[in-house]
Design a protein around this motif. Structure first.
Motif, PDB file in Angstrom:
ATOM      1  N   GLU A 129      44.389  53.476  54.730  1.00  0.00           N
ATOM      2  CA  GLU A 129      43.710  53.023  55.941  1.00  0.00           C
ATOM      3  C   GLU A 129      44.435  51.850  56.587  1.00  0.00           C
ATOM      4  N   ASP A 130      44.674  51.948  57.901  1.00  0.00           N
ATOM      5  CA  ASP A 130      45.195  50.821  58.674  1.00  0.00           C
ATOM      6  C   ASP A 130      43.979  50.095  59.243  1.00  0.00           C
ATOM      7  N   TRP A 131      43.685  48.942  58.711  1.00  0.00           N
ATOM      8  CA  TRP A 131      42.463  48.218  59.047  1.00  0.00           C
ATOM      9  C   TRP A 131      42.560  47.430  60.339  1.00  0.00           C
ATOM     10  N   ARG A 132      43.713  47.425  61.013  1.00  0.00           N
ATOM     11  CA  ARG A 132      43.901  46.560  62.178  1.00  0.00           C
ATOM     12  C   ARG A 132      42.976  46.873  63.350  1.00  0.00           C
ATOM     13  N   ASP A 133      42.466  48.103  63.446  1.00  0.00           N
ATOM     14  CA  ASP A 133      41.575  48.402  64.566  1.00  0.00           C
ATOM     15  C   ASP A 133      40.093  48.340  64.179  1.00  0.00           C
ATOM     16  N   TRP A 134      39.787  47.823  62.999  1.00  0.00           N
ATOM     17  CA  TRP A 134      38.411  47.697  62.534  1.00  0.00           C
ATOM     18  C   TRP A 134      37.822  46.342  62.942  1.00  0.00           C
ATOM     19  N   VAL A 135      36.506  46.324  63.088  1.00  0.00           N
ATOM     20  CA  VAL A 135      35.760  45.111  63.439  1.00  0.00           C
ATOM     21  C   VAL A 135      34.488  45.072  62.597  1.00  0.00           C
ATOM     22  N   ILE A 136      34.121  43.894  62.111  1.00  0.00           N
ATOM     23  CA  ILE A 136      32.817  43.711  61.466  1.00  0.00           C
ATOM     24  C   ILE A 136      31.865  43.148  62.519  1.00  0.00           C
ATOM     25  N   HIS A 137      30.745  43.846  62.706  1.00  0.00           N
ATOM     26  CA  HIS A 137      29.701  43.425  63.643  1.00  0.00           C
ATOM     27  C   HIS A 137      28.561  42.859  62.808  1.00  0.00           C
ATOM     28  N   VAL A 138      28.298  41.587  62.967  1.00  0.00           N
ATOM     29  CA  VAL A 138      27.235  40.930  62.209  1.00  0.00           C
ATOM     30  C   VAL A 138      25.999  40.855  63.103  1.00  0.00           C
ATOM     31  N   SER A 139      24.883  41.399  62.596  1.00  0.00           N
ATOM     32  CA  SER A 139      23.660  41.406  63.389  1.00  0.00           C
ATOM     33  C   SER A 139      22.482  40.915  62.556  1.00  0.00           C
ATOM     34  N   GLY A 140      21.455  40.454  63.252  1.00  0.00           N
ATOM     35  CA  GLY A 140      20.243  39.992  62.599  1.00  0.00           C
ATOM     36  C   GLY A 140      19.308  41.141  62.299  1.00  0.00           C
ATOM     37  N   SER A 141      18.204  40.840  61.640  1.00  0.00           N
ATOM     38  CA  SER A 141      17.243  41.877  61.271  1.00  0.00           C
ATOM     39  C   SER A 141      16.594  42.519  62.492  1.00  0.00           C
ATOM     40  N   ASP A 142      16.656  41.851  63.645  1.00  0.00           N
ATOM     41  CA  ASP A 142      16.113  42.415  64.881  1.00  0.00           C
ATOM     42  C   ASP A 142      17.116  43.345  65.572  1.00  0.00           C
ATOM     43  N   GLY A 143      18.311  43.480  64.972  1.00  0.00           N
ATOM     44  CA  GLY A 143      19.340  44.350  65.541  1.00  0.00           C
ATOM     45  C   GLY A 143      20.234  43.669  66.560  1.00  0.00           C
ATOM     46  N   GLU A 144      19.945  42.432  66.883  1.00  0.00           N
ATOM     47  CA  GLU A 144      20.754  41.709  67.870  1.00  0.00           C
ATOM     48  C   GLU A 144      22.065  41.249  67.243  1.00  0.00           C
ATOM     49  N   ASP A 145      23.168  41.490  67.964  1.00  0.00           N
ATOM     50  CA  ASP A 145      24.476  41.059  67.476  1.00  0.00           C
ATOM     51  C   ASP A 145      24.551  39.541  67.443  1.00  0.00           C
ATOM     52  N   LEU A 146      25.045  39.014  66.316  1.00  0.00           N
ATOM     53  CA  LEU A 146      25.257  37.580  66.183  1.00  0.00           C
ATOM     54  C   LEU A 146      26.702  37.225  66.521  1.00  0.00           C
ATOM     55  N   PHE A 147      27.640  37.990  65.953  1.00  0.00           N
ATOM     56  CA  PHE A 147      29.056  37.827  66.274  1.00  0.00           C
ATOM     57  C   PHE A 147      29.839  39.003  65.716  1.00  0.00           C
ATOM     58  N   ASP A 148      31.054  39.156  66.212  1.00  0.00           N
ATOM     59  CA  ASP A 148      31.996  40.163  65.726  1.00  0.00           C
ATOM     60  C   ASP A 148      33.190  39.450  65.122  1.00  0.00           C
ATOM     61  N   LEU A 149      33.757  40.053  64.086  1.00  0.00           N
ATOM     62  CA  LEU A 149      34.955  39.502  63.457  1.00  0.00           C
ATOM     63  C   LEU A 149      35.959  40.637  63.295  1.00  0.00           C
ATOM     64  N   PRO A 150      37.023  40.639  64.112  1.00  0.00           N
ATOM     65  CA  PRO A 150      38.017  41.707  63.990  1.00  0.00           C
ATOM     66  C   PRO A 150      38.873  41.522  62.738  1.00  0.00           C
ATOM     67  N   PHE A 151      39.265  42.618  62.140  1.00  0.00           N
ATOM     68  CA  PHE A 151      40.109  42.567  60.947  1.00  0.00           C
ATOM     69  C   PHE A 151      41.451  41.916  61.250  1.00  0.00           C
ATOM     70  N   THR A 152      41.880  41.946  62.504  1.00  0.00           N
ATOM     71  CA  THR A 152      43.142  41.294  62.857  1.00  0.00           C
ATOM     72  C   THR A 152      43.079  39.787  62.654  1.00  0.00           C
ATOM     73  N   ALA A 153      41.861  39.232  62.552  1.00  0.00           N
ATOM     74  CA  ALA A 153      41.729  37.798  62.262  1.00  0.00           C
ATOM     75  C   ALA A 153      42.318  37.484  60.887  1.00  0.00           C
ATOM     76  N   MET A 154      42.271  38.455  59.971  1.00  0.00           N
ATOM     77  CA  MET A 154      42.816  38.264  58.643  1.00  0.00           C
ATOM     78  C   MET A 154      44.208  38.885  58.509  1.00  0.00           C
ATOM     79  N   LEU A 155      44.418  40.017  59.155  1.00  0.00           N
ATOM     80  CA  LEU A 155      45.674  40.756  58.999  1.00  0.00           C
ATOM     81  C   LEU A 155      46.751  40.347  59.996  1.00  0.00           C
ATOM     82  N   GLY A 156      46.358  39.870  61.147  1.00  0.00           N
ATOM     83  CA  GLY A 156      47.315  39.627  62.212  1.00  0.00           C
ATOM     84  C   GLY A 156      47.593  40.927  62.953  1.00  0.00           C
ATOM     85  N   ARG A 157      48.312  40.822  64.016  1.00  0.00           N
ATOM     86  CA  ARG A 157      48.668  42.003  64.823  1.00  0.00           C
ATOM     87  C   ARG A 157      49.983  42.577  64.319  1.00  0.00           C
ATOM     88  N   PRO A 158      50.159  43.913  64.474  1.00  0.00           N
ATOM     89  CA  PRO A 158      51.441  44.501  64.062  1.00  0.00           C
ATOM     90  C   PRO A 158      52.568  43.991  64.963  1.00  0.00           C
TER      91      PRO A 158
END
Length: 77
Positions: A47-76
Motif C-alpha cells: 500500500e502507498d499510504w501517501r493519498d490516505w487521510v485520517i478524519h477525526v470526528s466526534g460522537s455527533d459525527g462532526e469532523d474535528l480535524f483531518d490528518l493526511p498521511f503525508t504529514a508523516m511520510l512527506g510527498r514523493p
C-alpha cells in the motif's frame, strides 16, 4: 473525556472506525491519530499510504480535524 472516531480514507474508499477512543483533549486525539497512522504505515504490504487521510470526528459525527498521511511520510519526489 470525549469519544472520537478515526476514519481513514483514500480515493478508493473509507475504513470506518466503529468503536472510537475516549480522549481528554484534541492534543490527545492528534497523538492517537499519529499512532494509528504509524501503525498502518509500518504494516507490511504494498500500500502507498501517501493519498490516505485520517478524519477525526466526534460522537455527533462532526469532523474535528483531518490528518493526511503525508504529514508523516512527506510527498514523493
Amino acid at each position: 473525556m470525549v469519544q472520537v472516531y478515526f476514519h481513514c480514507s483514500n480515493t478508493d474508499g473509507t475504513l470506518i472506525d466503529r468503536s472510537g477512543t475516549a480522549v481528554a483533549s484534541l492534543t490527545e486525539a492528534r497523538d492517537r491519530a499519529a499512532q494509528i497512522m504509524n501503525s498502518m504505515i509500518q504494516t507490511p504490504g504494498a500500500e502507498d499510504w501517501r493519498d490516505w487521510v485520517i478524519h477525526v470526528s466526534g460522537s455527533d459525527g462532526e469532523d474535528l480535524f483531518d490528518l493526511p498521511f503525508t504529514a508523516m511520510l512527506g510527498r514523493p519526489h
